[in-house]
Design a protein around this motif. Sequence first.
Motif, PDB file in Angstrom:
ATOM      1  N   SER A  33       8.557  -4.235   1.124  1.00 31.52           N
ATOM      2  CA  SER A  33       7.934  -4.869  -0.026  1.00 31.52           C
ATOM      3  C   SER A  33       6.612  -5.486   0.400  1.00 31.52           C
ATOM      4  O   SER A  33       6.148  -5.268   1.511  1.00 31.52           O
ATOM      5  N   THR A  34       6.003  -6.265  -0.441  1.00 29.30           N
ATOM      6  CA  THR A  34       4.627  -6.741  -0.315  1.00 29.30           C
ATOM      7  C   THR A  34       4.221  -7.140   1.094  1.00 29.30           C
ATOM      8  O   THR A  34       5.041  -7.540   1.903  1.00 29.30           O
ATOM      9  N   MET A  89       4.733  -3.857  -7.988  1.00 29.17           N
ATOM     10  CA  MET A  89       5.393  -5.158  -8.035  1.00 29.17           C
ATOM     11  C   MET A  89       5.131  -5.833  -9.379  1.00 29.17           C
ATOM     12  O   MET A  89       6.020  -6.419  -9.969  1.00 29.17           O
ATOM     13  N   ASP A 145       5.287  -2.479  -3.822  1.00 33.36           N
ATOM     14  CA  ASP A 145       4.009  -3.078  -3.444  1.00 33.36           C
ATOM     15  C   ASP A 145       2.904  -2.502  -4.329  1.00 33.36           C
ATOM     16  O   ASP A 145       2.781  -1.275  -4.453  1.00 33.36           O
ATOM     17  N   ASN A 146       2.106  -3.360  -4.926  1.00 34.89           N
ATOM     18  CA  ASN A 146       1.023  -2.904  -5.815  1.00 34.89           C
ATOM     19  C   ASN A 146      -0.030  -2.081  -5.092  1.00 34.89           C
ATOM     20  O   ASN A 146      -0.465  -1.043  -5.590  1.00 34.89           O
TER      21      ASN A 146
END
Length: 76
Positions: free
Chosen positions: A10-11, A65, A32-33
């Motif tokens: 994730s991020t 996200m 994650d963007n």
Amino acid sequence: MPRLEYRRLSTGINHIEALLDLPALKEVRVLDNEIYDQVTTAGTPARHIFDTLKDRGASVWVHWMSVTEPTPPAFE
């Protein structure tokens, strides 16, 4: 970690290319963007990495996200 088969990220991801060094990887899921923006754009290094993983037979799922409307689908 040559036997690692599943990875969830994730991020704040750095060095996504390290996934290519996991020969037993069967599934990777990313939330994650920034990575999402990269894999949904043809020709980017991240897109190449995830396409390579898919070519190896790994299941790939990359999702944003947070996003504004309309909500785009996950990259698979």
